[in-house]
Design a protein around this motif. Structure first.
Motif, PDB file in Angstrom:
ATOM      1  N   MET A   1      58.893 -95.099  46.064  1.00  0.00           N
ATOM      2  CA  MET A   1      57.644 -95.392  45.392  1.00  0.00           C
ATOM      3  C   MET A   1      56.525 -95.292  46.423  1.00  0.00           C
ATOM      4  O   MET A   1      56.583 -95.943  47.463  1.00  0.00           O
ATOM      5  CB  MET A   1      57.730 -96.798  44.794  1.00  0.00           C
ATOM      6  N   ASN A   2      55.521 -94.473  46.141  1.00  0.00           N
ATOM      7  CA  ASN A   2      54.448 -94.307  47.121  1.00  0.00           C
ATOM      8  C   ASN A   2      53.421 -95.435  46.997  1.00  0.00           C
ATOM      9  O   ASN A   2      53.478 -96.267  46.100  1.00  0.00           O
ATOM     10  CB  ASN A   2      53.792 -92.932  46.991  1.00  0.00           C
ATOM     11  N   ILE A   3      52.479 -95.454  47.922  1.00  0.00           N
ATOM     12  CA  ILE A   3      51.517 -96.561  48.004  1.00  0.00           C
ATOM     13  C   ILE A   3      50.634 -96.646  46.765  1.00  0.00           C
ATOM     14  O   ILE A   3      50.303 -97.737  46.317  1.00  0.00           O
ATOM     15  CB  ILE A   3      50.681 -96.469  49.298  1.00  0.00           C
ATOM     16  N   ARG A   4      50.278 -95.506  46.191  1.00  0.00           N
ATOM     17  CA  ARG A   4      49.424 -95.516  44.997  1.00  0.00           C
ATOM     18  C   ARG A   4      50.146 -96.165  43.824  1.00  0.00           C
ATOM     19  O   ARG A   4      49.561 -96.994  43.112  1.00  0.00           O
ATOM     20  CB  ARG A   4      49.022 -94.091  44.647  1.00  0.00           C
ATOM     21  N   GLN A   5      51.394 -95.829  43.630  1.00  0.00           N
ATOM     22  CA  GLN A   5      52.169 -96.433  42.549  1.00  0.00           C
ATOM     23  C   GLN A   5      52.358 -97.926  42.772  1.00  0.00           C
ATOM     24  O   GLN A   5      52.277 -98.716  41.830  1.00  0.00           O
ATOM     25  CB  GLN A   5      53.529 -95.743  42.434  1.00  0.00           C
ATOM     26  N   ARG A   6      52.591 -98.314  44.026  1.00  0.00           N
ATOM     27  CA  ARG A   6      52.742 -99.738  44.330  1.00  0.00           C
ATOM     28  C   ARG A   6      51.454-100.504  44.066  1.00  0.00           C
ATOM     29  O   ARG A   6      51.484-101.631  43.558  1.00  0.00           O
ATOM     30  CB  ARG A   6      53.174 -99.914  45.783  1.00  0.00           C
ATOM     31  N   LEU A   7      50.294 -99.912  44.393  1.00  0.00           N
ATOM     32  CA  LEU A   7      49.017-100.570  44.132  1.00  0.00           C
ATOM     33  C   LEU A   7      48.771-100.739  42.640  1.00  0.00           C
ATOM     34  O   LEU A   7      48.279-101.781  42.191  1.00  0.00           O
ATOM     35  CB  LEU A   7      47.872 -99.785  44.773  1.00  0.00           C
ATOM     36  N   ILE A   8      49.119 -99.738  41.862  1.00  0.00           N
ATOM     37  CA  ILE A   8      48.931 -99.819  40.408  1.00  0.00           C
ATOM     38  C   ILE A   8      49.811-100.910  39.814  1.00  0.00           C
ATOM     39  O   ILE A   8      49.352-101.745  39.023  1.00  0.00           O
ATOM     40  CB  ILE A   8      49.198 -98.449  39.762  1.00  0.00           C
ATOM     41  N   VAL A   9      51.084-100.920  40.191  1.00  0.00           N
ATOM     42  CA  VAL A   9      51.999-101.925  39.649  1.00  0.00           C
ATOM     43  C   VAL A   9      51.607-103.322  40.115  1.00  0.00           C
ATOM     44  O   VAL A   9      51.622-104.279  39.330  1.00  0.00           O
ATOM     45  CB  VAL A   9      53.453-101.591  40.044  1.00  0.00           C
ATOM     46  N   GLY A  10      51.208-103.460  41.361  1.00  0.00           N
ATOM     47  CA  GLY A  10      50.749-104.758  41.864  1.00  0.00           C
ATOM     48  C   GLY A  10      49.514-105.249  41.136  1.00  0.00           C
ATOM     49  O   GLY A  10      49.406-106.430  40.804  1.00  0.00           O
ATOM     50  N   ALA A  11      48.576-104.346  40.864  1.00  0.00           N
ATOM     51  CA  ALA A  11      47.372-104.728  40.123  1.00  0.00           C
ATOM     52  C   ALA A  11      47.707-105.144  38.699  1.00  0.00           C
ATOM     53  O   ALA A  11      47.104-106.085  38.152  1.00  0.00           O
ATOM     54  CB  ALA A  11      46.373-103.575  40.114  1.00  0.00           C
ATOM     55  N   LEU A  12      48.674-104.466  38.088  1.00  0.00           N
ATOM     56  CA  LEU A  12      49.097-104.858  36.736  1.00  0.00           C
ATOM     57  C   LEU A  12      49.704-106.263  36.731  1.00  0.00           C
ATOM     58  O   LEU A  12      49.429-107.064  35.831  1.00  0.00           O
ATOM     59  CB  LEU A  12      50.095-103.845  36.177  1.00  0.00           C
ATOM     60  N   TRP A  13      50.508-106.580  37.730  1.00  0.00           N
ATOM     61  CA  TRP A  13      51.093-107.914  37.801  1.00  0.00           C
ATOM     62  C   TRP A  13      50.029-108.978  38.074  1.00  0.00           C
ATOM     63  O   TRP A  13      50.119-110.095  37.554  1.00  0.00           O
ATOM     64  CB  TRP A  13      52.194-107.973  38.845  1.00  0.00           C
ATOM     65  N   ILE A  14      49.022-108.650  38.867  1.00  0.00           N
ATOM     66  CA  ILE A  14      47.916-109.586  39.066  1.00  0.00           C
ATOM     67  C   ILE A  14      47.184-109.805  37.751  1.00  0.00           C
ATOM     68  O   ILE A  14      46.786-110.929  37.418  1.00  0.00           O
ATOM     69  CB  ILE A  14      46.967-109.083  40.173  1.00  0.00           C
ATOM     70  N   GLY A  15      47.019-108.747  36.965  1.00  0.00           N
ATOM     71  CA  GLY A  15      46.406-108.873  35.644  1.00  0.00           C
ATOM     72  C   GLY A  15      47.217-109.766  34.720  1.00  0.00           C
ATOM     73  O   GLY A  15      46.655-110.590  33.979  1.00  0.00           O
ATOM     74  N   VAL A  16      48.530-109.624  34.754  1.00  0.00           N
ATOM     75  CA  VAL A  16      49.389-110.495  33.933  1.00  0.00           C
ATOM     76  C   VAL A  16      49.214-111.944  34.350  1.00  0.00           C
ATOM     77  O   VAL A  16      49.074-112.831  33.505  1.00  0.00           O
ATOM     78  CB  VAL A  16      50.873-110.065  34.063  1.00  0.00           C
TER      79      VAL A  16
END
Length: 65
Positions: A1-16
């Motif tokens: 998983m590259n850094i961009r995908q990790r940032l997107i998934v991390g931001a989604l979890w912060i949103g949750v």
């Protein structure tokens, strides 16, 4: 998983975590429902930290070569 995908998934979890935090009443939790909401917020923030920081190198480890 590259850094961009990790940032997107991390931001989604912060949103949750943020959406669940909105539903918690201010003060000390007194019911099981409030404790479960608090647990979900903490769990979402923990998962976000794992994706964003990758402290144990779990996300970036290549399993298949």
């Amino acid at each position: 998983m590259n850094i961009r995908q990790r940032l997107i998934v991390g931001a989604l979890w912060i949103g949750v975590g943020a959406v669940m935090a909105i539903t918690i009443e201010p003060g000390i939790p007194s019911t099981v429902s409030e404790f479960l909401k608090l647990f979900v917020v903490l769990l979402a923030l923990f998962i976000a930290c794992v994706y964003l920081l990758d402290p144990w190198n779990v996300i970036s480890r290549q399993r298949f070569h």
